[in-house]
Scaffold this motif. Sequence first.
Motif, PDB file in Angstrom:
ATOM      1  N   ASN A   1       0.778  -1.237   0.000  1.00 18.77           N
ATOM      2  CA  ASN A   1       0.000   0.000   0.000  1.00 18.77           C
ATOM      3  C   ASN A   1       0.809   1.286   0.000  1.00 18.77           C
ATOM      4  N   LEU A   2       2.044   1.256   0.526  1.00 23.22           N
ATOM      5  CA  LEU A   2       2.776   2.502   0.754  1.00 23.22           C
ATOM      6  C   LEU A   2       4.098   2.591   0.008  1.00 23.22           C
ATOM      7  N   TYR A   3       4.775   1.489  -0.157  1.00 20.87           N
ATOM      8  CA  TYR A   3       6.082   1.508  -0.808  1.00 20.87           C
ATOM      9  C   TYR A   3       5.953   1.858  -2.297  1.00 20.87           C
ATOM     10  N   GLY A   4       7.051   2.386  -2.832  1.00 18.90           N
ATOM     11  CA  GLY A   4       7.107   2.668  -4.255  1.00 18.90           C
ATOM     12  C   GLY A   4       6.273   3.848  -4.685  1.00 18.90           C
ATOM     13  N   THR A   5       5.963   4.729  -3.754  1.00 21.84           N
ATOM     14  CA  THR A   5       5.155   5.908  -4.042  1.00 21.84           C
ATOM     15  C   THR A   5       5.967   7.165  -3.755  1.00 21.84           C
TER      16      THR A   5
ATOM     17  N   TRP B   1      -0.577   3.796  -2.934  1.00 26.01           N
ATOM     18  CA  TRP B   1      -0.232   3.190  -4.213  1.00 26.01           C
ATOM     19  C   TRP B   1      -1.459   3.112  -5.109  1.00 26.01           C
ATOM     20  N   GLU B   2      -2.583   2.684  -4.558  1.00 22.23           N
ATOM     21  CA  GLU B   2      -3.800   2.554  -5.358  1.00 22.23           C
ATOM     22  C   GLU B   2      -4.271   3.915  -5.869  1.00 22.23           C
ATOM     23  N   THR B   3      -4.147   4.944  -5.048  1.00 20.26           N
ATOM     24  CA  THR B   3      -4.579   6.280  -5.465  1.00 20.26           C
ATOM     25  C   THR B   3      -3.736   6.784  -6.626  1.00 20.26           C
ATOM     26  N   LEU B   4      -2.416   6.616  -6.536  1.00 21.61           N
ATOM     27  CA  LEU B   4      -1.553   7.086  -7.620  1.00 21.61           C
ATOM     28  C   LEU B   4      -1.735   6.240  -8.878  1.00 21.61           C
ATOM     29  N   SER B   5      -1.908   4.929  -8.731  1.00 28.80           N
ATOM     30  CA  SER B   5      -2.157   4.086  -9.891  1.00 28.80           C
ATOM     31  C   SER B   5      -3.465   4.487 -10.565  1.00 28.80           C
ATOM     32  N   ARG B   6      -4.492   4.737  -9.771  1.00 30.26           N
ATOM     33  CA  ARG B   6      -5.804   5.133 -10.306  1.00 30.26           C
ATOM     34  C   ARG B   6      -5.722   6.401 -11.127  1.00 30.26           C
TER      35      ARG B   6
ATOM     36  N   LEU C   1       1.291   7.570 -10.784  1.00 29.76           N
ATOM     37  CA  LEU C   1       2.239   6.759 -10.025  1.00 29.76           C
ATOM     38  C   LEU C   1       3.650   6.894 -10.576  1.00 29.76           C
ATOM     39  N   ILE C   2       3.814   6.704 -11.870  1.00 29.91           N
ATOM     40  CA  ILE C   2       5.149   6.702 -12.455  1.00 29.91           C
ATOM     41  C   ILE C   2       5.797   8.071 -12.290  1.00 29.91           C
ATOM     42  N   LYS C   3       5.062   9.111 -12.653  1.00 30.57           N
ATOM     43  CA  LYS C   3       5.634  10.460 -12.628  1.00 30.57           C
ATOM     44  C   LYS C   3       5.982  10.903 -11.215  1.00 30.57           C
ATOM     45  N   ARG C   4       5.085  10.664 -10.256  1.00 32.53           N
ATOM     46  CA  ARG C   4       5.340  11.151  -8.895  1.00 32.53           C
ATOM     47  C   ARG C   4       6.374  10.288  -8.176  1.00 32.53           C
ATOM     48  N   ALA C   5       6.392   8.985  -8.434  1.00 36.15           N
ATOM     49  CA  ALA C   5       7.427   8.144  -7.821  1.00 36.15           C
ATOM     50  C   ALA C   5       8.803   8.536  -8.346  1.00 36.15           C
TER      51      ALA C   5
END
Length: 700
Positions: free
Chosen positions: A70-74, A638-643, A647-651
Amino acid sequence: MNKFKNIGIVFLAMMGLLSSSCSNDFLDEEQVSKYPTSYFDTAQGLTDLTESLYGNIRWHFGYEWAYGINLYGTDEFTNANDLTNEMWNTYGSSLGPLGATKSTGAANDNATSPAALWDEMYYGIASANMIIAKAPTVITDVKVRNRCLAHAYFLRGYNYYRLTAQYGGVVLQTVPIIETVVRNFTRSSEEDCWKQVISDLRNAYGLFEGEVFTYGKGITWTKATAAHFLAKALLFRSSERNNAWNSAYKTDDYKEAVDACSYAISSRGALTPNYSDLYANWTGIDCPNEQLNEILMAAGFNGDAVAEGRYGNQTYNYFAPQFSSFAGGWVARGIWIGSMDFQRCRPTEYSYGVFDHVNDARMWKTFKTVYGVNTVKTPNPNAVKLGDPGIVMILNDKNDNTYNGFTFGCFSQNPTWKDNAGRLPEWSIAGRQKATSGSLTSKVGQFVPNASVLYQNGVYVAPTFKNQNVCNFFAGINKTDDGSRNAEKGNAHRDVIMARLGETYLLRAECYVRLGQFGDAMNDINVVRSRAQWKSGENRSYYNDGSQAFEKNPLNTGAAATNYINSNLNMNTYYLSNPGVAVTTAASDLTLKSFPANLPAEDEAVIAKVGASSDMERALNFILNERTRELLGEWDRWETLSRTGTLIKRAKAFNPEAKFITENKHELRPIPQTFIDGVLNKDGSNLSTAQKAAWQNPGY
């Protein structure tokens, strides 16, 4: 004590035998032979099975997967020196269909496999399917029948929400599998999965009896709970990740989501006035703050071992720095400190910088920045005493030059901590922080064994503190701290909030943005930000957290009681971190005056870095920032950014460790290879290599 918290997961374990998952990992959860399947042909059996559904959600917080998935990779959290789930943060090769084990490159066998969520969600779905299939004919009492169906539709919808959010299209199994083994599954499209999720949550929304707390006030699922997640599902279907097929849904989905949010908001009333009451002011098992009207859903835990399940609540382990091992060892860990120093989740520079450090109370009610000395080390030439500040984390901002030239570190490295001109740093010569003052120490020359700072000379130096490649010295968050544990590594007993009105307002604001109603969006955002302001009379240098539950802990005696008093000093570094701010108890103002133009400086900096330009992009990224400030560490980043397709840009922009993240791959998780290998064709033959590849998500 809430009734459902004491219900074991016997029924869930039994229903796991009927699950569509090919894994046996959880079949030994409890004795599975206690009840025959015929028990579920009775009204009492289905009612008991309905109550057991609450046990399924506890799994989310029982082990390393809580933060890994849920939190990693963000943009918000990265790994510190512990590398247990590093692959979930870096997107390394061991985050793949075969699972994260030492043989696939994981640091240890505690790593989370991508199969973990897949397996567990289908257990709950199997139980819900049984209730949905049998309740209409088995339960004659209409009210009882509707309650059982409402709960079953909700959990099935929630579990498919989690599966679809993580994996995309999954297997839709909506009827019980009884006394047979099915292995010729079909993977449904992501569109069909969201239709199923929304249908289930609509059914639950229609069947729940308003805000009737069937199993205990303030903690169980109600119509408002279903409304909140219905809004999330509608928003997910019509967000950027699904742009290839969702154009026909968007306007209607946004409007329905607004209506669902409006029900939840109007039915539960105003936000909890003090943000601290949601997390920091946790005083012990089943305390009143676990029953706040703002809380729409929580995983329930308490002191009863029956309620723990296989793993119990382990979330207190994951957000603190490695405070016990800082050179000198001035702060020993133990049950008197509400967290363990497993240093899993290290906040990124973004997570500190996205706050208004002066005016946003949430920052100082969330980050723990001071630990007291509970162990005096020798030699001790500076006469450090028990209860002196032992660890001090100064969260200054990029433009602060106060600490340029100072060498921060630990006692053994630099016992005098003078700068190049021989001057002591400001925090060494101020008066000790009292209840109403803003300084930290009690006498001229007071020594603090360990200290760190975020910025020197405009450079973010926190990650390389003490010349570490990955720093284990950082200010962690306190939302899971629990001083009620009965052993240093014992299970936590506090509930874990899974949904609350603070998020509901931001969901509705996002829907308004997508409908082009920026004024309505700003109004909802300002409700959240108004709660976040300092109120008149508040002491900005005061801090507390769930460690205070230790005051009621039977183990609070002798040396442990002394350690509690010495460790938890109820202070923060607000004034050290904002050196130009005079001590004040005046109210602050965070409300927006325009939107999405002329945003606060901290938001404009983020928006510039991610290259957002249109009103829609600016507004969406602001809401993502506000979600961080309001919901940091609350299990859905993670789900919010993927949605939202960010996700890619902010990570890449804010998490340097997410170095292997790849577009058109890591927006979804890998389908577990063990499952794919177990699927058969209708004629019983094994899938071909090409058929197996077709099951897998792109890039894996």
